[in-house]
Scaffold this motif. Structure first.
Motif, mmCIF file in Angstrom:
data_model
loop_
_atom_site.group_PDB
_atom_site.id
_atom_site.type_symbol
_atom_site.label_atom_id
_atom_site.label_comp_id
_atom_site.label_asym_id
_atom_site.label_seq_id
_atom_site.Cartn_x
_atom_site.Cartn_y
_atom_site.Cartn_z
ATOM 1 N N ILE A 445 1.037 -1.326 0.618
ATOM 2 C CA ILE A 445 -0.021 0.097 0.384
ATOM 3 C C ILE A 445 1.076 1.400 -0.030
ATOM 4 O O ILE A 445 0.620 2.496 -1.036
ATOM 5 C CB ILE A 445 -0.684 0.628 1.136
ATOM 6 N N ALA A 446 2.159 1.499 0.827
ATOM 7 C CA ALA A 446 2.894 2.334 1.198
ATOM 8 C C ALA A 446 3.424 2.733 -0.687
ATOM 9 O O ALA A 446 3.784 3.922 -0.583
ATOM 10 C CB ALA A 446 3.814 2.354 1.980
ATOM 11 N N LYS A 447 3.750 1.920 -1.249
ATOM 12 C CA LYS A 447 4.135 1.539 -2.445
ATOM 13 C C LYS A 447 3.589 2.629 -3.249
ATOM 14 O O LYS A 447 3.908 3.653 -3.981
ATOM 15 C CB LYS A 447 5.369 1.127 -3.493
ATOM 16 N N ILE A 594 11.825 5.449 8.662
ATOM 17 C CA ILE A 594 12.213 4.439 8.633
ATOM 18 C C ILE A 594 12.691 4.295 6.494
ATOM 19 O O ILE A 594 13.006 4.551 6.502
ATOM 20 C CB ILE A 594 11.760 3.058 8.774
ATOM 21 N N LYS A 595 11.711 4.680 6.339
ATOM 22 C CA LYS A 595 12.159 4.801 4.802
ATOM 23 C C LYS A 595 12.855 6.113 4.239
ATOM 24 O O LYS A 595 13.893 6.198 3.649
ATOM 25 C CB LYS A 595 10.653 5.227 3.985
ATOM 26 N N ASN A 596 12.660 7.081 5.149
ATOM 27 C CA ASN A 596 14.583 8.344 5.303
ATOM 28 C C ASN A 596 15.701 7.596 5.477
ATOM 29 O O ASN A 596 16.245 7.959 4.389
ATOM 30 C CB ASN A 596 13.272 9.389 5.953
ATOM 31 N N ILE A 597 15.427 6.881 6.398
ATOM 32 C CA ILE A 597 16.891 6.371 6.988
ATOM 33 C C ILE A 597 17.202 5.570 5.355
ATOM 34 O O ILE A 597 18.152 5.282 5.222
ATOM 35 C CB ILE A 597 16.476 5.940 8.477
ATOM 36 N N LEU A 598 16.782 4.256 4.975
ATOM 37 C CA LEU A 598 16.446 3.243 4.409
ATOM 38 C C LEU A 598 16.678 4.179 2.634
ATOM 39 O O LEU A 598 17.961 3.629 1.925
ATOM 40 C CB LEU A 598 15.997 2.181 4.261
ATOM 41 N N GLU A 602 21.853 3.088 -1.242
ATOM 42 C CA GLU A 602 21.531 2.349 -1.706
ATOM 43 C C GLU A 602 20.992 0.963 -2.043
ATOM 44 O O GLU A 602 22.052 -0.018 -1.558
ATOM 45 C CB GLU A 602 22.633 2.862 -3.623
ATOM 46 N N TYR A 603 20.356 0.912 -3.046
ATOM 47 C CA TYR A 603 20.314 -0.818 -3.690
ATOM 48 C C TYR A 603 19.190 -1.087 -2.578
ATOM 49 O O TYR A 603 18.874 -2.858 -2.887
ATOM 50 C CB TYR A 603 21.100 -1.679 -3.151
ATOM 51 N N VAL A 604 18.945 -0.533 -1.627
ATOM 52 C CA VAL A 604 17.617 -1.030 -0.637
ATOM 53 C C VAL A 604 16.615 -0.885 -0.730
ATOM 54 O O VAL A 604 16.289 0.150 -1.020
ATOM 55 C CB VAL A 604 18.672 -0.829 0.784
ATOM 56 N N ASN A 605 15.736 -2.158 -0.746
ATOM 57 C CA ASN A 605 14.269 -1.942 -0.301
ATOM 58 C C ASN A 605 13.596 -0.842 0.891
ATOM 59 O O ASN A 605 13.713 -1.720 1.595
ATOM 60 C CB ASN A 605 13.851 -3.568 -1.075
ATOM 61 N N ILE A 606 13.655 -0.088 0.529
ATOM 62 C CA ILE A 606 12.585 0.256 1.550
ATOM 63 C C ILE A 606 11.736 -0.037 2.358
ATOM 64 O O ILE A 606 10.935 0.244 3.447
ATOM 65 C CB ILE A 606 12.843 1.913 1.354
ATOM 66 N N TYR A 607 10.680 -0.484 1.151
ATOM 67 C CA TYR A 607 9.516 -1.224 1.619
ATOM 68 C C TYR A 607 9.511 -2.531 2.048
ATOM 69 O O TYR A 607 8.249 -2.772 2.942
ATOM 70 C CB TYR A 607 9.037 -1.251 0.355
ATOM 71 N N VAL A 612 8.708 -4.124 8.350
ATOM 72 C CA VAL A 612 9.017 -4.378 9.156
ATOM 73 C C VAL A 612 8.991 -3.781 11.089
ATOM 74 O O VAL A 612 8.034 -4.348 11.985
ATOM 75 C CB VAL A 612 10.966 -4.406 9.052
ATOM 76 N N ILE A 613 9.056 -2.342 10.466
ATOM 77 C CA ILE A 613 8.276 -1.808 11.322
ATOM 78 C C ILE A 613 6.297 -1.952 11.218
ATOM 79 O O ILE A 613 5.971 -1.868 12.267
ATOM 80 C CB ILE A 613 8.427 0.033 10.640
ATOM 81 N N ALA A 614 6.046 -1.971 9.725
ATOM 82 C CA ALA A 614 4.971 -2.068 10.524
ATOM 83 C C ALA A 614 4.072 -3.329 11.148
ATOM 84 O O ALA A 614 3.128 -3.433 12.194
ATOM 85 C CB ALA A 614 3.778 -2.005 8.517
#
Length: 859
Positions: A445-447, A594-598, A602-607, A612-614
């Protein structure tokens, strides 16, 4: 304190136990209707208590005071309560009176019928009566229905059980914390899943509502919202949830519903969620046959709203039974009526007609509206030419309980510039299968929402389509025409199969490995022939070296620092909340941060990190913070409550207490954190028992093989089934009696003695396990009461954030491991050339020939 999750579980368990074979879509009307009547009764008593300035009385005493006041003041009392609430319940017909009658053995079904009818009469003469009129009509709650019981006695018994399900719930207190509304919505969702195809009449899946609501709430300033096919009202309420408290209070809700029982459900749902009667206008009617709401002064314009949301029935046949014409102002924009065989565009055009010029509309429809021709193609052409279609979102199939077809969410706006592109999102592959249903997780949903807000391109997921491109495609908006699915399949190289070696272009396509650890990757390869390489060592060695490399370590250390700062920041926030804290805002901030941190990695899937937090919120924080908000943190952590288990089944089903559990800290976590040695000792004993069992199993099998006299004795010592056949275990008493026949000091009959020793040791260990577990359970249950602040901090932090750092570092390693898997696949794919296979074939053929030559033919 009972939490919202516990209330939901209790009510749903009770519903399942009580409804028997009654259809879920029908039983919901009884359960939710009576739950609402309990709310009306509680509100009546609470309003009386406040107006009469009564304090510190029991509920029974309050009912008596209410009766006395009625006797003294008569209609004046009712008028006072009605002026505040818009309704009242008389003392004789309170829900509390039903409970009293049940407890005294004086309950009659007729009393409930009379109560519901009296409520209808009482509101008919007051202001705001339309908000409550018909809520308990026979079409919704029919107490003569044989589905409730084959005779009056059975109906009375079942109705009493249902009434008692809500007996101890204070609906007023629960409403203040949104617990009541959430529980009601949860029950609607559960009934929808049980109702199968009938669910479509009253429920939009939560995750679909979330997508639509968040988009609408973020798109425009909303003061009014309209759902022409309102169902249970969940879509309206989900939009309201994403507005701040002031805008929520001032939001005007409008809805229309054809099904009378569902229409009543929607009104109850809105009222239980705290929507004031003057802020809701819900009508029981056919949206397509008769346009509503209408403005008598502007009949051709229609009443317009800041937001329109809709999940109409899909592809309704014969929708135009009332003989509507193209002159109907709702359809004038299309220049043609939607086909009578499919009502999808009829609903869309109705909603669009009522959309304000700067508003946003979200509607769920089947995929066919994007590409079907004829009249629908002409309507789509008109909408595109006016550039009303803002976004198309393709969702996965099987999201709905009533249909497995994939659907799309269309976002429409009237104020778009003609040169604005249409955003197309293909989210059909982003889901998780749970049971028989596909589900959108929070990350999915976030994506979707982020892609909508940022209007961004992502290969295989989303793209912006200009009007010119749509025109080139003859106004066909089918998603695969614009969002081309990514092909992750590795293209086979014929030369590599023939002559060996991994193509260099495939190595170069490993972009993440080449960007982060190019030197290590290069050190594991050597030229094989022009354009091809071969690996010099195993992939497993390369994987270990990469994950231990300075490059990955540095990224992991940076991640560790960021996550430690994150958890330390929110640790202080979370354990210090109170009744006034906006818990939802904390959750939103944690997810956003957490999205801002991730995004810095580079290359990390922020979602994935977002999920994980959700999950932490779903599994722990939502429930824990509800408790912490009304308690002192450390006092709550030292509180325990009975551990209730269910014994028996059917009529013999009963609740029993089995010890104590921590209100905030799970017993297992206390064992893990404070009683590790004791726990390890028990595990060691269990492992010993397991090894004994394995050895005994081997001896059982050996005893079944004919052999020595001792084997025969062991065989005779096996347990027997009903048919007298040997079982799979030794009988201890038989083994002991056999040993007495022999000289135990002799070296003979070692196996029998071994079996006897193993059985004895197993019994001894099991006794120790039972005793040590009992001791440990008692230690833990008593320890809850005397935990130190340091112990509480450590245990709760472990509960909430114990795996967070490990999960986040795994996000760094995951893309590297995925490319290493591709490299392994390439290596295996081209390891054996055609010549190698020919040689292997020749070897096998030669071996076969030699074996044939050795065969002796017997005549």
């Amino acid at each position: 304190m009972i939490t919202s999750d516990e209330i939901k579980r209790r009510l749903w368990d009770g519903a399942n136990e009580l409804r028997g074979s009654m259809d879920a879509s029908r039983y919901k009307d009884y359960m939710l209707g009576l739950m609402f009547y309990k709310f009306l009764s509680d509100k009546t008593l609470d309003t009386f208590k406040n107006t009469a300035n009564i304090e510190k009385v029991t509920e029974e005493e309050l009912v008596l005071e209410y009766k006395k006041a009625r006797d003294n003041h008569g209609e004046l009392l009712y008028m006072t309560i009605q002026s505040i609430l818009g309704y009242y319940v008389v003392p004789e017909y309170l829900y509390q009176t039903w409970i009293s009658d049940i407890n005294s053995g004086d309950f009659e079904v007729k009393k409930v019928t009379d109560s519901l009818n009296d409520f209808e009469r009482s509101i008919a003469i007051g202001t705001g009566s339309d908000d409550f009129k018909g809520l308990f009509s026979s079409s919704t709650i029919d107490l003569t229905d044989t589905a409730l019981g084959s005779n009056l006695h059975e109906r009375s018994k079942n109705l009493q059980s249902l009434i008692m399900l809500f007996a101890d719930l204070n609906m007023v207190a629960l409403q203040k914390g949104d617990v009541l509304g959430d529980a009601y919505e949860y029950l609607i969702g559960q009934f929808a899943m049980e109702s199968g195809k009938k669910a479509g009449e009253f429920y939009t899946p939560h995750q679909v509502s979330e997508v639509m609501a968040q988009i609408v709430a973020k798109s425009s300033e909303i003061k009014s919202i309209y759902d022409p096919t309102v169902g249970s009202g969940s879509l309206l309420l989900t939009v309201g949830k994403y507005l701040d408290s002031d805008r929520q209070k001032n939001l005007n809700y409008y809805g229309q519903e054809k099904n009378t029982a569902t229409y009543n459900l929607a009104r109850m749902n809105l009222l239980l969620h705290g929507v004031r009667p003057e802020k809701m206008t819900v009508k029981n009617g056919d949206t397509l046959s008769h346009d509503w709401p209408e403005d008598p002064e502007k009949p051709n314009d229609g009443v317009q709203f800041d937001a329109v949301v809709m999940n109409p029935p899909y592809s309704v046949k014969n929708w135009n039974r009332s003989g509507l014409k193209i002159s109907d102002p709702r359809f004038e924009i299309a220049g043609v009526l939607p086909p009578d065989s499919k009502g999808d565009f009829a609903f869309l055009l109705h909603g669009l007609f009522h959309l304000g010029q700067s508003g946003t509309m979200a509607i769920v429809l089947p995929h066919g509206v994007l590409f079907r021709g004829g009249a629908e193609g002409e309507i789509r052409k008109r909408l595109i030419k006016k550039n009303y279609i803002d976004t198309i979102i393709g969702l996965p199939s099987n999201l709905f309980t009533n249909t497995g077809i994939p659907v799309v969410v269309l976002i429409l706006k009237k104020n778009r510039e003609l040169n604005e592109s249409v955003l197309v999102i293909d989210a059909s592959k982003n889901f998780t299968k749970i049971g028989k249903q596909n589900v959108l997780l929070e990350k999915d949903i976030a994506k979707i929402i982020d892609t909508f807000i940022e209007r961004r391109f992502e290969e295989g997921y989303s793209c912006l389509v200009s009007r010119e491109v749509v025109l080139e495609n003859d106004f066909n908006m089918n998603i695969p025409r614009y969002v081309i699915a990514k092909n992750d399949e590795i293209i086979h190289d014929v030369d590599a199969h023939l002559f060996g070696g991994i193509p260099e272009r495939d190595i170069q396509n490993l972009k993440i490995l080449n960007k982060i650890v190019a030197d290590i990757l290069a050190s594991y390869q050597e030229p094989y022939r022009p354009g091809y390489i071969k690996l010099t060592r195993e992939i497993s060695e390369l994987t270990k070296e990469i994950l231990k490399s300075d490059q990955v370590k540095n990224k992991s250390n940076t991640m560790m620092t960021k996550i430690n700062e994150y958890t330390n920041k929110y640790w202080d926030v979370l354990r210090n909340i109170n009744k006034t804290t906006d818990i939802r805002l904390i959750m939103e901030n944690m997810l956003l941060e957490i999205k801002n941190i991730l995004s810095e990695f580079e290359y990390v899937n922020i979602y994935d990190g977002y999920q994980v937090i959700a999950e932490i919120w779903k599994d722990y924080l939502t429930n824990d913070l509800e408790l912490i908000s009304v308690s002192e943190f450390y006092s709550l952590a030292r509180t325990r409550e009975p551990n209730i288990i269910i014994k028996g089944s059917g009529k013999n089903k009963r609740e029993e207490q089995d010890g104590w559990v921590g209100s905030l800290i799970p017993n297992d976590l206390i064992i893990k954190g404070l009683y590790k040695d004791e726990s390890l000792e028990i595990e060691r004993l269990k492992q010993d028992v397991l090894e004994i069992e394995m050895e005994l199993d081997e001896l059982v099998e050996a005893s079944k093989v004919e052999g020595s006299e001792e084997n025969e004795v062991l065989f005779e010592s096996l347990s027997k089934n009903k048919e007298g056949e040997p079982g799979n275990s030794f009988v201890s008493t038989t083994i002991k009696s056999e040993l007495k026949k022999y000289n135990v000091k002799s070296n003979e009959y070692k196996l029998i003695k071994r079996v006897e020793t193993l059985i004895s040791n197993r019994s001894k260990n099991n006794n120790q396990i039972r005793d040590k577990e009992s001791e440990l359970i008692e230690l833990v249950q008593n320890r809850i009461l005397i935990l130190t602040k340091e112990e509480i901090d450590g245990l709760i932090f472990e509960k909430w954030f114990g795996n967070l750092l490990e999960n986040m570092i795994e996000l760094i390693e995951k893309p590297l491991k995925e490319e290493l898997d591709i490299l392994k696949q390439l290596d295996n794919q081209y390891k054996y050339t055609l010549n190698d296979l020919d040689e292997e074939y020749n070897e096998v053929e030669d071996l076969f020939k030699s074996m044939m030559d050795e065969l002796v033919v017997i005549e």
